[in-house]
Design a protein around this motif. Structure first.
Motif, PDB file in Angstrom:
ATOM      1  N   SER A 131     -46.179 -93.605 119.215  1.00 50.99           N
ATOM      2  CA  SER A 131     -47.211 -93.259 118.239  1.00 50.99           C
ATOM      3  C   SER A 131     -48.057 -92.092 118.712  1.00 50.99           C
ATOM      4  O   SER A 131     -48.209 -91.851 119.903  1.00 50.99           O
ATOM      5  CB  SER A 131     -48.125 -94.468 117.958  1.00 50.99           C
ATOM      6  N   PRO A 145     -51.693 -90.030 116.637  1.00 54.29           N
ATOM      7  CA  PRO A 145     -52.485 -90.154 115.413  1.00 54.29           C
ATOM      8  C   PRO A 145     -51.753 -89.560 114.212  1.00 54.29           C
ATOM      9  O   PRO A 145     -51.326 -88.410 114.222  1.00 54.29           O
ATOM     10  CB  PRO A 145     -53.764 -89.374 115.753  1.00 54.29           C
ATOM     11  N   GLY A 146     -51.566 -90.395 113.207  1.00 54.21           N
ATOM     12  CA  GLY A 146     -50.901 -89.956 111.993  1.00 54.21           C
ATOM     13  C   GLY A 146     -49.410 -90.175 111.958  1.00 54.21           C
ATOM     14  O   GLY A 146     -48.765 -89.905 110.944  1.00 54.21           O
ATOM     15  N   HIS A 147     -48.822 -90.717 113.038  1.00 59.60           N
ATOM     16  CA  HIS A 147     -47.367 -90.889 113.061  1.00 59.60           C
ATOM     17  C   HIS A 147     -46.979 -92.038 113.983  1.00 59.60           C
ATOM     18  O   HIS A 147     -47.465 -92.145 115.101  1.00 59.60           O
ATOM     19  CB  HIS A 147     -46.688 -89.604 113.540  1.00 59.60           C
ATOM     20  N   VAL A 148     -46.090 -92.885 113.473  1.00 59.67           N
ATOM     21  CA  VAL A 148     -45.538 -93.997 114.250  1.00 59.67           C
ATOM     22  C   VAL A 148     -44.022 -93.948 114.110  1.00 59.67           C
ATOM     23  O   VAL A 148     -43.509 -93.779 113.001  1.00 59.67           O
ATOM     24  CB  VAL A 148     -46.033 -95.372 113.734  1.00 59.67           C
ATOM     25  N   GLY A 191     -54.219 -94.062 116.424  1.00 57.58           N
ATOM     26  CA  GLY A 191     -54.617 -93.875 115.037  1.00 57.58           C
ATOM     27  C   GLY A 191     -55.293 -95.106 114.480  1.00 57.58           C
ATOM     28  O   GLY A 191     -55.837 -95.072 113.375  1.00 57.58           O
ATOM     29  N   SER A 196     -54.252-102.391 110.087  1.00 61.67           N
ATOM     30  CA  SER A 196     -55.285-101.434 110.465  1.00 61.67           C
ATOM     31  C   SER A 196     -56.384-102.098 111.270  1.00 61.67           C
ATOM     32  O   SER A 196     -56.911-103.136 110.880  1.00 61.67           O
ATOM     33  CB  SER A 196     -55.902-100.788 109.219  1.00 61.67           C
ATOM     34  N   GLY A 249     -57.732 -97.580 111.518  1.00 62.43           N
ATOM     35  CA  GLY A 249     -56.961 -96.473 110.987  1.00 62.43           C
ATOM     36  C   GLY A 249     -56.825 -96.565 109.481  1.00 62.43           C
ATOM     37  O   GLY A 249     -56.924 -97.653 108.899  1.00 62.43           O
ATOM     38  N   ARG A 279     -54.626 -93.777 107.494  1.00 62.26           N
ATOM     39  CA  ARG A 279     -53.376 -93.185 107.026  1.00 62.26           C
ATOM     40  C   ARG A 279     -52.458 -92.878 108.207  1.00 62.26           C
ATOM     41  O   ARG A 279     -52.902 -92.424 109.252  1.00 62.26           O
ATOM     42  CB  ARG A 279     -53.635 -91.890 106.248  1.00 62.26           C
ATOM     43  N   THR A 280     -51.175 -93.097 107.998  1.00 64.73           N
ATOM     44  CA  THR A 280     -50.174 -92.724 108.997  1.00 64.73           C
ATOM     45  C   THR A 280     -48.817 -92.693 108.332  1.00 64.73           C
ATOM     46  O   THR A 280     -48.630 -93.217 107.228  1.00 64.73           O
ATOM     47  CB  THR A 280     -50.170 -93.718 110.183  1.00 64.73           C
ATOM     48  N   THR A 281     -47.860 -92.057 108.965  1.00 62.53           N
ATOM     49  CA  THR A 281     -46.476 -92.158 108.544  1.00 62.53           C
ATOM     50  C   THR A 281     -45.757 -93.115 109.481  1.00 62.53           C
ATOM     51  O   THR A 281     -46.087 -93.196 110.669  1.00 62.53           O
ATOM     52  CB  THR A 281     -45.756 -90.793 108.575  1.00 62.53           C
ATOM     53  N   GLU A 327     -45.062 -93.219 103.994  1.00 65.38           N
ATOM     54  CA  GLU A 327     -46.486 -92.897 104.102  1.00 65.38           C
ATOM     55  C   GLU A 327     -47.273 -94.172 103.870  1.00 65.38           C
ATOM     56  O   GLU A 327     -47.038 -94.871 102.880  1.00 65.38           O
ATOM     57  CB  GLU A 327     -46.883 -91.837 103.072  1.00 65.38           C
TER      58      GLU A 327
END
Length: 804
Positions: A725, A727-730, A753, A773, A776, A778-780, A789
């Motif tokens: 991971s 921030p914003g992506h996993v 994130g 969450s 957090g 938002r993340t992909t 998304e």
């Protein structure tokens, strides 16, 4: 398919004045970094939190032989309550506990430079982590040669050592645990079949202390102080519902006891306050230790155990892992035989490999709660002369110790690291501004400017420095500190560490130099580079623009800019720092070697297979270098080539770092091979795992030492193989090896994130994933070529099925 979102429950001042002013402007400790202190009576659970035998067995390690008193670091089993720890031998006739307190250190501030530019680095000046006490329970009639069916277990989920054996038709059993709520170590001896215990209990210091005893209150204790003024002490008491327990001389004897409960505690008057000299002068450790053991002894062993287990399970249970099923034959072996069989037969043992991760988590919970952070030895010693003084090394080791915490559901355990930095930074700042530009320091700023703070390679808990200055150490410490925010999204925490981030940035703003570089096309441009430095422990000590420093400063500046925006503080300065970041020189690939350059030179100026991976810090723990198309391919290829050249067989911590880098490059089999390499049995001090699974570091042929960072780094590598991971992506299952691909699951994994991930898989494909969450939004989420998304409010979760 997607399941709908569901809510879930200045030098002008005197040193003391400087420290006081700095401390006033700095952050306060997160968990107050408490010294050994009085505490409120713990809450006792009304219902039993103990696991059933079947459930407990899932997270147990076991052995068929006790630990030798002469080999405790390899064979003793560890317990700890985050501050107070012990290694236990589990010998039927002579139970031995080697007891430690995280704050029991010799030495002091150590704030002078030698003529060669180094800080003194010895046990008397810099100081050393050291043993608090030895506790022995002698049972002369229980000689190991007379007992049958011996077994000892380490229950990772409940924080409990259990030893059992049969003697003359009686089954004897003892349990050992280190209770955080009662701030004591408890030993409880019981039996079934009409037996009894007769023997002697002895408590001794390890620095020539004199033990005294009180026959009326039935305790033994000692107290003393080091030359540095640190007071310390320990106490023990024992009681039984049957038989006789009395004080004789300085020991406690017992006879005819069908059960026996022993309670021991101790500590120091260390306090996390630089302005107060890191001491609480009002605290008397020996007296406090007596109070603690007598208070705890007022409760039954059952009550003490339940209170401890309720506390321990609440932390341990935050992550679960299943890497697949092992064979029945593998399960029949004890842990040491199983480790040896895994190496000998080269057959995967998924349950053992999962247990190695959980053992790392057990050590983290036991060694990092409410006190100093884990040092090179963690919390455990077998003598008073640990290599490198058991210090806090800032060029990989203390950072690696905490890569596991947030990933593995142990974010609260990270507080000890953050608290340490917060408590030390007033001293670090004063020493930096007074000594960093000293003419003796080979790394001094050639501009003559100085600001902010940095550290030496070695640090102690008194604001002290050892060995060489380590200019980029501040940035690396701050990388750990900021990543914790990324996992937790805790703005209050970010506000507390903000002065550390800003001080490190100010140091580097003063240190950076302007130079001109020419690229392959012949174009020239001005860039910022680090002044003379040493790529940690490798190559020339006077190189400018070393890759390690350029990368960690790039990350520091990016994180600081983010912090200013999040907190709404110093945003103008944040933009200035961001412009500096844009001018930083970043490494290129050598046309001679094909490797990412470690120095601003196409030549290899060091050892090809050197243990440190400092030039790859942008790959891991940083993530500027990514194999996802966002990083130029030649940079990824150069990083891969350098990693490959470093080799696959080094010291445990170096193997762990290699494994983490291969996981980032999505090479599952190389990452897995390095996990297995660290799990192999150590023999005659060779690199590998000891009988008790402590990682052994071969410092010279035939002599190995325990160094705990590999235990944590390898465990972190296992998680990194399953969940990546930023921030914003996993990304789920980025490096799943064939050995674990058939089926498995992991739950409670921290995600940068502000999320927690649970993942299940079958035949190498994600079958179910839940993201919750914890701040957090938002993340992909990516898996098997599929990207989703996700948008959540704090407390909400979403479940995804059949990804990829």
């Amino acid at each position: 398919m997607d399941i709908p979102h569901t809510p879930s429950p200045d030098n002008r001042h005197s040193r003391r004045g400087f420290l006081a002013l700095t401390a006033a402007g700095a952050a306060t400790a997160l968990g107050a970094l408490p010294a050994f202190s009085a505490s409120a009576a713990p809450l006792r659970p009304t219902e039993s939190p103990l696991l059933s035998p079947a459930d407990a067995a899932r997270n147990q390690l076991w052995w068929q032989a006790p630990g030798s008193a002469g080999s405790m670091i390899e064979q003793g089993l560890p317990v700890g309550n985050g501050r107070l720890g012990a290694l236990a031998s589990n010998d039927p006739a002579a139970e031995l506990l080697l007891i430690t307190d995280a704050t029991l250190w010799t030495g002091g501030l150590n704030d002078t430079l030698q003529s060669d530019g180094q800080f003194p680095y010895g046990r008397d000046d810099f100081g050393s982590f050291t043993l608090l006490a030895e506790l022995t329970v002698a049972l002369p009639d229980h000689d190991l040669g007379r007992v049958h069916d011996y077994r000892r277990t380490l229950d990772l989920a409940q924080g409990l050592i259990t030893t059992s054996y049969e003697l003359s038709g009686v089954t004897y059993r003892r349990q050992i645990f280190a209770s955080r709520p009662d701030d004591a170590i408890v030993l409880h001896f019981s039996q079934q079949g009409g037996g009894a215990y007769t023997g002697t209990l002895s408590l001794a210091g390890t620095h020539g202390e004199s033990t005294t005893a009180d026959s009326a209150r039935r305790y033994a204790s000692f107290g003393a102080s080091f030359a540095n003024g640190l007071k310390y002490g320990a106490a023990v008491t024992a009681h039984s519902s049957t038989g006789t327990v009395r004080v004789r001389g300085t020991s406690i004897t017992f006879s005819g006891c069908r059960d026996l409960t022993v309670v021991v505690s101790g500590g120091t008057n260390y306090a996390p306050d630089a302005a107060a000299g890191f001491r609480d002068p009002s605290l008397e450790p020996e007296r406090l230790a007596r109070t603690k053991v007598l208070d705890a002894a007022g409760h039954s062993a059952t009550s003490l155990l339940r209170t401890h287990v309720a506390d321990f399970r609440a932390v341990f249970g935050q992550l679960g892992i299943d890497l697949g099923a092992s064979s029945a034959a593998q399960r029949e072996l004890d842990t040491w035989e199983r480790v040896r069989a895994r190496d000998r037969d080269n057959v995967p043992d998924p349950e053992l490999e999962a247990a190695y991760l959980q053992f790392g988590r057990y050590l983290m919970i036991s060694g990092s709660r409410g006190s100093l952070p884990l040092n090179l030895q963690g919390l455990w010693l077998d003598g008073n002369d640990p290599d490198w003084m058991g210090d806090y090394h800032t060029d990989i080791n203390v950072q690696m110790n905490y890569w596991l915490a947030d990933r593995a559901g142990l974010s609260d355990c990270f507080d000890a690291f953050a608290d340490y930095c917060l408590a030390q930074v007033p001293s670090w700042t004063e020493v930096t501004q007074r000594l960093f530009n000293d003419p003796a320091n080979r790394f001094r700023n050639s501009s003559g400017k100085i600001a902010g703070w940095t550290v030496a390679f070695s640090t102690n808990p008194y604001g002290g420095s050892g060995w060489w200055w380590h200019p980029a150490g501040n940035a690396w410490l701050c990388q750990n500190l900021f990543e914790h925010y990324e996992y937790t999204q805790d703005r209050a925490y970010l506000g507390k560490i903000y002065p550390l981030l800003k001080g490190a940035v100010e140091f580097w703003e003063a240190r950076l130099l302007t130079t001109t570089v020419t690229d392959a096309s012949g174009a020239s441009r001005e860039v910022l580079i680090a002044d003379s430095d040493w790529s940690p422990e490798h190559g020339p000590q006077d190189a400018k623009g070393i890759t390690y420093a350029q990368e960690v400063v790039w990350t520091l500046f990016a994180n600081y800019r983010a912090a200013t925006e999040i907190l709404g503080r110093d945003t103008g300065y944040g933009r200035t720092v961001d412009r500096l970041r844009e001018r930083l020189y970043l490494p290129v690939v050598s046309p001679k070697t094909g490797w990412l350059e470690e120095w601003m030179s196409p030549d290899n100026l060091g050892e090809t297979t050197h243990r440190h991976l400092s030039p790859l810090i942008g790959l891991f723990p940083g993530d500027r270098i990514r194999p996802d198309g966002s990083t130029p391919k030649d940079i990824v290829d150069g990083a891969t080539a350098l990693l490959d050249a470093r080799g696959m067989n080094s010291f445990g911590w170096a193997n762990a770092w290699r494994g983490l880098c291969w996981a980032r490059l999505k090479d599952a089999e190389k990452a897995y091979r390095l996990v297995v390499t660290n799990l192999k049995p150590s023999a005659n001090g060779s690199n590998g795992s000891a009988m008790n699974l402590f990682d052994i570091y071969e410092v010279e042929q035939g002599r190995g030492i325990f160094q705990i960072d590999a235990n944590f780094g390898t465990a972190a590598s296992i998680i990194e193989m399953l969940v990546y991971s930023r921030p914003g992506h996993v990304e789920l299952l980025p490096a799943l090896p064939a050995a674990w691909a058939a089926s498995g699951s992991v739950s409670g994994v921290g995600v940068r994130g502000g999320f927690i991930a649970d993942v299940s898989w079958k035949n190498g494909q994600v079958t179910r994933a839940t993201l919750k969450s914890v701040g957090g939004r938002r993340t992909t989420v990516a898996a098997g070529g599929t990207t989703r998304e996700i948008s959540l409010d704090p407390g909400e979760s979403v479940t995804l099925r059949n990804l990829g």
